[in-house]
Write an enzyme that holds these catalytic residues in place. Structure first.
Site, mmCIF file in Angstrom:
data_model
loop_
_atom_site.group_PDB
_atom_site.id
_atom_site.type_symbol
_atom_site.label_atom_id
_atom_site.label_comp_id
_atom_site.label_asym_id
_atom_site.label_seq_id
_atom_site.Cartn_x
_atom_site.Cartn_y
_atom_site.Cartn_z
ATOM 1 N N ASP A 104 0.805 -1.227 0.000
ATOM 2 C CA ASP A 104 0.000 0.000 0.000
ATOM 3 C C ASP A 104 0.837 1.276 0.000
ATOM 4 O O ASP A 104 0.427 2.299 0.524
ATOM 5 C CB ASP A 104 -0.973 -0.008 1.189
ATOM 6 C CG ASP A 104 -0.264 -0.152 2.529
ATOM 7 O OD1 ASP A 104 0.962 -0.354 2.542
ATOM 8 O OD2 ASP A 104 -0.942 -0.055 3.563
ATOM 9 N N LYS A 155 4.179 2.097 15.871
ATOM 10 C CA LYS A 155 3.101 3.000 16.281
ATOM 11 C C LYS A 155 3.257 3.538 17.709
ATOM 12 O O LYS A 155 2.402 3.328 18.579
ATOM 13 C CB LYS A 155 1.748 2.303 16.110
ATOM 14 C CG LYS A 155 1.465 1.914 14.649
ATOM 15 C CD LYS A 155 0.077 1.429 14.401
ATOM 16 C CE LYS A 155 -0.250 1.259 12.937
ATOM 17 N NZ LYS A 155 0.597 0.341 12.165
ATOM 18 N N ASP A 215 1.785 6.747 1.690
ATOM 19 C CA ASP A 215 1.130 5.567 2.245
ATOM 20 C C ASP A 215 -0.347 5.663 1.837
ATOM 21 O O ASP A 215 -1.015 6.621 2.190
ATOM 22 C CB ASP A 215 1.298 5.639 3.770
ATOM 23 C CG ASP A 215 0.402 4.664 4.503
ATOM 24 O OD1 ASP A 215 -0.028 3.668 3.895
ATOM 25 O OD2 ASP A 215 0.152 4.898 5.699
HETATM 26 N N1 GDD Z 1 -0.507 -11.484 3.580
HETATM 27 C C1 GDD Z 1 -0.818 -10.637 4.553
HETATM 28 N N2 GDD Z 1 -1.354 -11.134 5.704
HETATM 29 N N3 GDD Z 1 -0.600 -9.311 4.384
HETATM 30 C C2 GDD Z 1 -0.940 -8.480 5.391
HETATM 31 C C3 GDD Z 1 -1.520 -8.937 6.589
HETATM 32 C C4 GDD Z 1 -1.741 -10.346 6.741
HETATM 33 O O1 GDD Z 1 -2.237 -10.838 7.752
HETATM 34 N N4 GDD Z 1 -1.754 -7.857 7.377
HETATM 35 C C5 GDD Z 1 -1.341 -6.784 6.710
HETATM 36 N N5 GDD Z 1 -0.851 -7.140 5.499
HETATM 37 C C6 GDD Z 1 -0.262 -6.267 4.481
HETATM 38 C C7 GDD Z 1 -1.088 -5.044 4.165
HETATM 39 O O2 GDD Z 1 -1.929 -5.292 3.046
HETATM 40 C C8 GDD Z 1 -0.024 -4.012 3.849
HETATM 41 O O3 GDD Z 1 0.388 -4.091 2.501
HETATM 42 C C9 GDD Z 1 1.159 -4.415 4.724
HETATM 43 O O4 GDD Z 1 0.942 -5.790 5.051
HETATM 44 C C10 GDD Z 1 1.293 -3.573 6.008
HETATM 45 O O5 GDD Z 1 0.100 -3.705 6.783
HETATM 46 P P1 GDD Z 1 -0.798 -2.451 7.163
HETATM 47 O O6 GDD Z 1 -1.981 -2.984 7.884
HETATM 48 O O7 GDD Z 1 -1.019 -1.571 5.985
HETATM 49 O O8 GDD Z 1 0.132 -1.751 8.226
HETATM 50 P P2 GDD Z 1 0.283 -0.198 8.587
HETATM 51 O O9 GDD Z 1 0.072 0.655 7.398
HETATM 52 O O10 GDD Z 1 -0.521 0.088 9.784
HETATM 53 O O11 GDD Z 1 1.831 -0.111 9.033
HETATM 54 C C11 GDD Z 1 2.858 -0.660 8.234
HETATM 55 O O12 GDD Z 1 3.239 0.212 7.184
HETATM 56 C C12 GDD Z 1 3.840 1.461 7.605
HETATM 57 C C13 GDD Z 1 4.204 2.217 6.358
HETATM 58 O O13 GDD Z 1 3.093 2.498 5.618
HETATM 59 C C14 GDD Z 1 4.067 -0.965 9.126
HETATM 60 O O14 GDD Z 1 4.983 -1.725 8.370
HETATM 61 C C15 GDD Z 1 4.716 0.307 9.659
HETATM 62 O O15 GDD Z 1 5.881 0.009 10.395
HETATM 63 C C16 GDD Z 1 5.076 1.210 8.474
HETATM 64 O O16 GDD Z 1 5.629 2.441 8.945
HETATM 65 MG MG MG Z 2 -0.506 0.369 5.512
#
Ligand code: GDD
Ligand code: MG
Length: 342
Positions: A104, A155, A215
């Site tokens: 994403d 976070k 993001d």
């Molecule tokens: N296969 C799979 N299974 N993918 C997953 C799962 C799961 O259970 N959960 C989340 N994802 C994928 C999401 O689709 C996304 O592409 C990525 O893993 C990160 O998950 P998000 O749920 O989007 O996390 P976030 O945005 O709160 O935080 C993450 O991204 C930030 C940057 O945008 C973390 O990696 C943070 O540390 C980072 O700063």
């Molecule tokens: Mg994300």
């Protein structure tokens, strides 16, 4: 070399659009988000493992009909295993150093340069870093001058954040890192695994880069990524095929077969395929789902209208999500992916 793309999760912050589709298939300038990402992969990466669960069949279908010149493996978790669990679940395809990419993110990171950095540092893990003002929705690092990361907090509260540098969502990992992850369990890479690698190896590095990083985690950023890319390409708008647009479009994007009536203004908005908008409508910072019909004289500001919804004429909405259909079974009401244990 392999790249794992984390494209699972429900994308709860992007509902109602993720009620009907995988988050990574949301169009950005009329092309799925995941396609933008796959195009940034270095030549050296010949195998892409898609770590998916929710709406797997849509992602599979997209890659079946679009060729990227790489072997694509669709690896479906029986249920979401979190960001770490999903990586572990792809272990059998990994043959050496490998990339892990959040699906994403739209950014200008050069993965080939990151690979060079990783090799030069003889790192066990390298993660991409980007500075932001408000760090509390991200993973935040403490980093030494030579690029060694000494702390990773997912976070944190603003006052507990070690710096303004956040995890930009691209990792380069050595195979032994997989040993840290317990199989078949819900595991967060960010919360549970990164801190262990830092502590045990001291070879966890951060790679900063220039350009842009967005993001696409929520509706507001989904709109801003469009505005940003349109500005960068010096375009007022982008439209798909077979459209009939009779009113002005600014900082906006419309898919295929979109019809917009006379005197209708569209500003900083995204319209999916098959949308019909009547005359004298104003859309400002809106995302309009597939085949939505918007009646004449309506005024929508900061509104997300889910696929196949209808907006009656002369409707006014401000800051709203429009969704009148059933919510898919099993769809959670909050984020789960990497926020385990909250
Ligand atoms: N296969 C799979 N299974 N993918 C997953 C799962 C799961 O259970 N959960 C989340 N994802 C994928 C999401 O689709 C996304 O592409 C990525 O893993 C990160 O998950 P998000 O749920 O989007 O996390 P976030 O945005 O709160 O935080 C993450 O991204 C930030 C940057 O945008 C973390 O990696 C943070 O540390 C980072 O700063
Ligand atoms: Mg994300």
């Amino acid at each position: 070399m392999e790249a794992i793309i984390l494209a699972g999760g429900f994308g709860t912050r992007l509902r109602p659009f993720t009620f009907t589709r995988a988050k990574s298939l949301l169009p950005i300038l009329n092309e799925p988000m995941i396609s933008h990402l796959v195009k940034t992969l270095p030549k050296k990466v010949d195998t892409v493992i898609l770590a998916v669960n929710y709406r797997r069949e849509q992602i599979e279908e997209y890659f079946r009909t679009h060729d990227f010149g790489k072997t694509i493996i669709v690896n479906e978790e029986p249920e979401p295993l979190g960001t770490g669990g999903a990586v572990k679940f792809a272990e059998k395809y990994i043959t050496g150093s490998f990339f892990v990419l959040n699906a994403d993110i739209i950014c200008s990171l050069n993965l080939t340069e990151m690979l060079r950095f990783h090799e030069k540092k003889k790192a066990v893990a390298t993660i991409s870093l980007w500075p932001v003002e408000n760090v509390s929705e991200f993973g935040v690092v403490d980093i030494k001058k030579d690029g060694t990361i000494t702390k990773f907090v997912e976070k944190p509260k603003a006052e507990d954040a070690p710096s303004d540098l956040i995890n930009a969502g691209a990792y380069l990992l050595e195979q032994p890192v997989l040993e840290y992850i317990e199989p078949g369990k819900l595991v967060s890479m960010e919360k549970q695994i990164f801190p262990q690698i830092i502590q045990n190896t001291g070879r966890f590095f951060g790679f900063k880069f220039q350009g842009h990083w967005i993001d696409v985690g929520r509706i507001s950023s989904y709109i801003s990524v469009h505005v940003h890319l349109l500005e960068a390409q010096r375009k007022k708008y982008v439209i798909g095929e077979q459209c009939e647009i009779l009113g002005p479009l600014t900082h906006s994007c419309a898919g295929n077969r979109v019809r917009i009536g006379k005197n209708t203004t569209v500003e900083s908005s995204v319209l999916f395929d098959g949308v019909t908008v009547g005359e004298n409508v104003s859309l400002d910072h809106c995302v309009i789902g597939e085949k939505v019909e918007i009646g004449e004289g309506s005024n929508l500001k900061n509104v997300a209208v889910g696929d196949n919804e209808t907006i009656d004429k002369n409707t006014t909405h401000d800051n709203a999500i429009v969704w009148n259909q059933p919510i898919p079974q099993g769809y959670p009401n909050k984020q789960i992916g990497n926020v385990i244990g909250e």
